[in-house]
Write a protein that holds these residues in place. Structure first.
Motif, PDB file in Angstrom:
ATOM      1  N   THR A  81      56.574  38.277  43.305  1.00 14.89           N
ATOM      2  CA  THR A  81      55.209  38.337  42.777  1.00 14.89           C
ATOM      3  C   THR A  81      54.970  39.600  41.975  1.00 14.89           C
ATOM      4  O   THR A  81      54.309  39.569  40.926  1.00 14.89           O
ATOM      5  CB  THR A  81      54.196  38.250  43.938  1.00 14.89           C
ATOM      6  OG1 THR A  81      54.391  37.040  44.657  1.00 14.89           O
ATOM      7  CG2 THR A  81      52.770  38.305  43.420  1.00 14.89           C
TER       8      THR A  81
ATOM      9  N   THR B 295      56.328  39.356  38.459  1.00 16.85           N
ATOM     10  CA  THR B 295      55.712  38.216  37.776  1.00 16.85           C
ATOM     11  C   THR B 295      54.313  38.564  37.293  1.00 16.85           C
ATOM     12  O   THR B 295      53.936  38.306  36.140  1.00 16.85           O
ATOM     13  CB  THR B 295      55.642  36.999  38.721  1.00 16.85           C
ATOM     14  OG1 THR B 295      56.965  36.588  39.045  1.00 16.85           O
ATOM     15  CG2 THR B 295      54.915  35.834  38.057  1.00 16.85           C
ATOM     16  N   GLN B 296      53.517  39.191  38.150  1.00 20.93           N
ATOM     17  CA  GLN B 296      52.149  39.531  37.780  1.00 20.93           C
ATOM     18  C   GLN B 296      52.063  40.822  36.969  1.00 20.93           C
ATOM     19  O   GLN B 296      51.006  41.148  36.433  1.00 20.93           O
ATOM     20  CB  GLN B 296      51.288  39.620  39.037  1.00 20.93           C
ATOM     21  CG  GLN B 296      51.175  38.315  39.797  1.00 20.93           C
ATOM     22  CD  GLN B 296      50.681  37.171  38.917  1.00 20.93           C
ATOM     23  OE1 GLN B 296      50.026  37.377  37.889  1.00 20.93           O
ATOM     24  NE2 GLN B 296      51.015  35.941  39.305  1.00 20.93           N
TER      25      GLN B 296
ATOM     26  N   THR C  20      50.715  40.231  33.493  1.00 23.59           N
ATOM     27  CA  THR C  20      49.264  40.293  33.281  1.00 23.59           C
ATOM     28  C   THR C  20      48.803  41.732  33.051  1.00 23.59           C
ATOM     29  O   THR C  20      47.996  42.004  32.157  1.00 23.59           O
ATOM     30  CB  THR C  20      48.526  39.698  34.496  1.00 23.59           C
ATOM     31  OG1 THR C  20      48.974  38.361  34.717  1.00 23.59           O
ATOM     32  CG2 THR C  20      47.027  39.703  34.270  1.00 23.59           C
TER      33      THR C  20
ATOM     34  N   GLY D 119      47.679  36.568  40.325  1.00 21.91           N
ATOM     35  CA  GLY D 119      47.166  37.113  39.068  1.00 21.91           C
ATOM     36  C   GLY D 119      45.691  37.446  39.127  1.00 21.91           C
ATOM     37  O   GLY D 119      45.212  38.292  38.363  1.00 21.91           O
TER      38      GLY D 119
ATOM     39  N   VAL E  43      45.387  41.028  40.094  1.00 19.49           N
ATOM     40  CA  VAL E  43      45.788  41.887  38.979  1.00 19.49           C
ATOM     41  C   VAL E  43      44.676  41.929  37.928  1.00 19.49           C
ATOM     42  O   VAL E  43      44.342  42.994  37.398  1.00 19.49           O
ATOM     43  CB  VAL E  43      47.099  41.390  38.360  1.00 19.49           C
ATOM     44  CG1 VAL E  43      47.493  42.243  37.152  1.00 19.49           C
ATOM     45  CG2 VAL E  43      48.214  41.411  39.397  1.00 19.49           C
ATOM     46  N   ALA E  44      44.106  40.765  37.632  1.00 18.04           N
ATOM     47  CA  ALA E  44      43.016  40.712  36.657  1.00 18.04           C
ATOM     48  C   ALA E  44      41.786  41.476  37.145  1.00 18.04           C
ATOM     49  O   ALA E  44      41.016  42.010  36.349  1.00 18.04           O
ATOM     50  CB  ALA E  44      42.650  39.260  36.365  1.00 18.04           C
TER      51      ALA E  44
ATOM     52  N   SER F 104      37.267  37.136  39.104  1.00 15.15           N
ATOM     53  CA  SER F 104      38.672  37.454  39.357  1.00 15.15           C
ATOM     54  C   SER F 104      39.030  37.238  40.822  1.00 15.15           C
ATOM     55  O   SER F 104      40.118  36.748  41.148  1.00 15.15           O
ATOM     56  CB  SER F 104      38.967  38.900  38.953  1.00 15.15           C
ATOM     57  OG  SER F 104      38.763  39.098  37.573  1.00 15.15           O
TER      58      SER F 104
END
Length: 494
Positions: A34, A37-38, A41, A158, A161-162, A332
């Motif tokens: 993870t 991957t994130q 973003t 995500g 993260v956002a 988010s």
């Protein structure tokens, strides 16, 4: 039993975990997958917030390349990297791209010349391919009963993260300029490298071809890169200009050449027969289209929030970056929470149903946002509706891919999904700005947008969501990961 049909073991001893229960070791593997991957973003958000600082430090009018070079490089190399993952195991490629991420961001942070900054950004761009490696790796590593929930959790992270990235970007860029953002990316890339090296087990090979389709990879990656590039620059050049039409023609011809090459290739980089299957084609098209809407349409609301309010000229709300981050925080959080809930629900409910409901809610949210965006309250609740749907779409997409392909086909399916997502995101971004520009006033070289432009662009986002929903209605029943696991030979006891 061939290596391609065996599940890798998180404990490294060659014995697959089959209990279907979460263990500390599996949680560690999911964290290791993870994190990088994130990171993609975070790269986008930090990069966008660093543009003004980069332009002022280097006095360049080509600041667009600071973000564009990342997209172009990972689009070009995606076909090669997911194929190499099939050939040599995905962990090796993950280690390579995260390691290059550390080097690239460090070079860019230390660079004294703009061209060297771009070289560093290009070196680090490989982690844009990481999602195409991570989702198939989950299928290789996790027990079949956990593949759906782990895939959904990987996607929905995500939202966190956002939530954090806008606040983080404001702190880093305001305090240390663009270098602060790049040093942060280098640091978290180093953490990702360590996590992958020590927590992710070796994954099995899924291809044993002795050759490599270099020409197919170049025509596919090059053609898509050309189209992404022109979609990012077409508004500046003019959509009817010779330069724009030349790039579009070149990209289209490269993709035609790719199809011709793949038909006669001894070791094709993509199996076109797989992509022509109804289940694969409809899943990849609806999932990439829907996610592209979920990721690109919110840009309109960001412009609406941050652009100034100038009567007769600009109908923006005039918020600060920090205030906008506060207003968008609930939406988010919803992305993450709905992702967690959907991940559990998809163990019992058809992922197609969740995806269709998510697409319908997302489309409704953007349509409502087009009509109700006059203040904080209106924008907050309409954004929550859109993100409730968008979060469901993002969580369901990788699960549908699992159901559409076999384990040996998963690498190329995820790679194709990432490439289509990049292409559609660029296309939709160009469409949104074309709509906004049609309702703009130029003052001192800057385009300011009217409320009618924001309304039309947000409603276009809703209509694009409905198109993805229409495609999703044609997805046939999908296979269950447990069925693939049950078909595997039982490993001999040692």
């Amino acid at each position: 039993m061939t290596p391609s049909s065996a599940h890798a073991s998180p404990d490294g001893n060659g014995t697959p975990e089959t209990s279907g229960r979460w263990t500390p070791r599996l949680a560690g593997v999911l964290l290791a997958l993870t994190w990088p991957t994130q990171l993609v973003t975070a790269v986008v958000i930090l990069g966008s917030n660093s543009l003004a600082s980069v332009a002022q430090v280097f006095h360049t009018t080509q600041v667009v390349w600071f973000t564009l070079v990342v997209t172009l490089v990972y689009t070009l190399f995606t076909p090669f990297l997911f194929k190499l993952g099939d050939l040599y195991g995905r962990k090796r490629i993950m280690v390579a791209v995260t390691g290059l991420g550390v080097v690239g961001d460090s070079v860019a942070a230390m660079a004294g010349h703009y061209w060297l900054v771009l070289v560093g950004r290009a070196l680090g761009a490989g982690y844009g391919v990481f999602p195409a490696l991570a989702y198939p790796a989950i299928r290789d590593i996790f027990p079949a009963k956990l593949v759906k929930s782990a895939s959904g959790l990987l996607a929905s992270a995500g939202g966190l993260v956002a939530l954090a990235s806008p606040f983080l970007a404001a702190w880093l860029v305001d305090g240390w300029g663009y270098r602060g953002g790049l040093w942060f990316l280098a640091s978290v890339s180093a953490v990702a490298f360590v996590l992958v090296v020590f927590l992710v087990p070796e994954t099995p090979r899924h291809a044993f071809d002795s050759g490599f389709d270099w020409l197919g990879g170049l025509t596919l990656g090059g053609g898509l890169s050309a189209l992404v590039y022109v979609l990012g620059r077409g508004d500046e050049w003019g959509w009817g200009s010779g330069e724009t039409l030349s790039w579009i023609t070149g990209g289209a011809l490269a993709l035609v050449a790719f199809v011709l090459v793949e038909r006669s290739a001894s070791y094709p980089i993509l199996n076109l027969k797989v992509l022509r299957r109804r289940s694969v084609a409809t899943v990849l098209l609806s999932a990439s289209w829907g996610q592209a809407v979920a990721f690109s349409a919110p840009t309109i609301s960001i412009l609406l929030a941050l652009y100034p309010h100038i009567p007769g000229v600009s109908d923006g709300l005039g918020w600060s970056v920090h205030h906008n981050a506060v207003i968008t925080a609930p939406a988010s959080v919803i992305v993450f929470l709905i992702g967690v809930y959907s991940s559990r629900l998809m163990r019992r409910v058809d992922a197609r149903l969740l995806a269709r409901c998510g697409l319908a809610l997302m489309a409704l949210g953007f349509l409502l946002m087009g009509s109700f965006h006059a203040d904080e309250t209106q924008l907050m609740w309409t954004m929550c509706v859109a993100n409730l749907g968008g979060g469901t779409v993002v969580a369901a997409a990788p699960v549908m891919v699992v159901g559409a392909v076999t384990p040996d086909e998963h690498g190329q399916a995820s790679g194709t999904l990432i490439m289509l997502l990049g292409l559609f995101s660029a296309l939709f971004g160009a469409l949104f700005f074309a709509v906004l520009d049609a309702h703009s006033t130029v003052m001192k070289g800057t385009a300011f947008y009217s409320d009618s432009g924001y309304t039309a662009a947000l409603r276009l986002g809703g209509l694009l969501g409905l198109v993805a929903l229409a495609i999703a209605l044609f997805i046939p029943p999908l296979r269950e990961p447990e069925r693939d696991a049950a078909a595997l030979p039982v490993p001999a006891a040692h």
